[in-house]
Design an enzyme around this catalytic site. Structure first.
Site, short mmCIF file in Angstrom:
data_model
loop_
_atom_site.label_atom_id
_atom_site.label_comp_id
_atom_site.label_asym_id
_atom_site.label_seq_id
_atom_site.Cartn_x
_atom_site.Cartn_y
_atom_site.Cartn_z
CB SER A 134 -38.51 5.30 4.89
OG SER A 134 -39.82 5.39 4.35
N GLY A 156 -24.54 10.69 -0.10
CA GLY A 156 -25.60 11.12 -1.02
C GLY A 156 -25.97 12.58 -0.83
N GLY A 173 -31.49 16.33 -3.27
CA GLY A 173 -32.57 16.05 -2.33
C GLY A 173 -32.30 16.51 -0.92
CB ILE A 174 -33.51 15.28 2.39
CG1 ILE A 174 -33.08 13.82 2.42
CG2 ILE A 174 -34.97 15.40 2.00
CD1 ILE A 174 -33.86 12.99 3.42
N GLY A 175 -30.33 15.28 1.25
CA GLY A 175 -28.92 15.27 1.59
C GLY A 175 -28.26 16.60 1.30
CE1 TYR A 185 -36.26 3.42 0.32
CE2 TYR A 185 -38.52 3.42 1.10
CZ TYR A 185 -37.30 4.05 0.97
OH TYR A 185 -37.12 5.31 1.50
#
Length: 312
Positions: A163, A34, A38-40, A188
């Site tokens: 998370s 991924g 984003g953070i990837g 999630y």
């Protein structure tokens, strides 16, 4: 939530700490799932700037190519390649792993970053609840397929992006797909608890090999990951969530710092199986440290994967 964990969450939210390591990664190979957004993507940018060869595993190859081009614009010497990887398909994961094992002599860092959050009820190609399937089972399979190569490339690291939502998780082995009552937020949370348990058991299995493992909370980050949340919580609350996220949440670069810390910082080179937040280790809740259940869940995950024919 432990007191220490609460304090670190607040500290991370207020001060948004950065990874300060100047470690270089020349002649190192990194795989990031991924990594196209984003953070990837920010993680890929940082590690490419440190000299690593970075391989982005992306469901949408075209988006991956655009991300790689953007990284090269910012870091002209960046060595970034893109390979198609759909974590909702065991077949795609096996094909990706086979290509990597054939083309790469070594794998020094594997960052299991890709994920989906609070999506409507759905199933993967192989019939598993999507969030557990993508966030945990997909990465579980990928990691195990690449593990021998990672072990042959020591010192090496495996980083799992979890998370703080794990705190709401409660994994039921008798209803792993949440057929008895699906809740997108709890699904999630379950998958994020799974990430931490996987990291702990993996560390136990890899003790003494030179491979270290890390799980982490990146913080509250304004990325595409939360796209489903505003629909899950309703239009009015969704609007306030959107505004709040734009004003208060970390941007992707800030959100990538703990991932980068776990991947490169020299201070954690000899740590394994721990959970991190705000570029430091923190004690998670007891259910995330239940090593007996972590072992049982590992075996259960193996069983689920083995139940799916390789041709699927």
């Amino acid at each position: 939530m432990t007191v220490a964990e609460f304090l670190v969450l607040v500290w991370d939210f207020l001060f948004k700490p950065k990874c300060t390591s100047q470690a270089k990664l020349h002649n190192k190979t990194v795989i990031i799932t991924g990594g196209n957004a984003g953070i990837g993507k920010e993680t890929a940018l940082d590690l490419a700037a440190r000299g690593a060869k970075v391989i982005l595993g992306c469901r949408d190859r075209e988006k991956g190519k655009k991300a790689a081009e953007d990284i090269r614009r910012q870091v002209p010497q960046a060595n970034v390649t893109v390979k198609q990887l759909d974590l909702a398909s065991f077949s795609s994961i096996r094909q990706f792993a086979a290509e990597i094992l054939k083309s790469e002599p070594q794998i020094h860092i594997l960052i299991n970053n890709a994920g989906i959050m609070a999506c409507p009820k759905s199933k993967t190609v192989d019939g598993f609840e999507t969030q557990m399937g993508v966030n945990h089972l997909g990465h579980f399979l990928l990691t195990n397929l690449l593990l021998d190569k990672i072990k042959a490339s020591t010192p090496s690291r495996i980083v799992n992006v979890s998370s703080a939502a794990y705190m709401a998780g409660k994994i039921s082995l008798s209803d792993i797909n949440m057929e008895k009552g699906y809740n997108p937020v709890l699904a999630y949370a379950n998958s994020k608890l799974a990430n931490i348990l996987f990291t702990r058991e993996l560390a136990r299995k890899l003790e003494g090999t030179g491979v270290t493992t890390y799980s982490l909370h990146p913080g509250s980050v304004d990325t595409e990951l939360s796209a489903h949340v505003k629909f899950t919580i309703g239009r009015i609350f969704g609007f306030f969530y959107y505004v709040f996220s734009k004003l208060i949440f970390k941007n992707p670069k800030q959100g990538a710092q703990t991932t980068i810390y776990c991947a490169v910082d020299e201070k954690v080179a000899n740590e394994s199986g721990l959970y991190y937040n705000g570029c430091r280790s923190v004690e998670p809740m007891a259910k995330a440290k239940d090593d007996a259940f972590a072992k049982k869940f590992w075996e259960f995950s193996e069983h689920l994967i083995e139940s799916v024919p390789h041709s699927s």
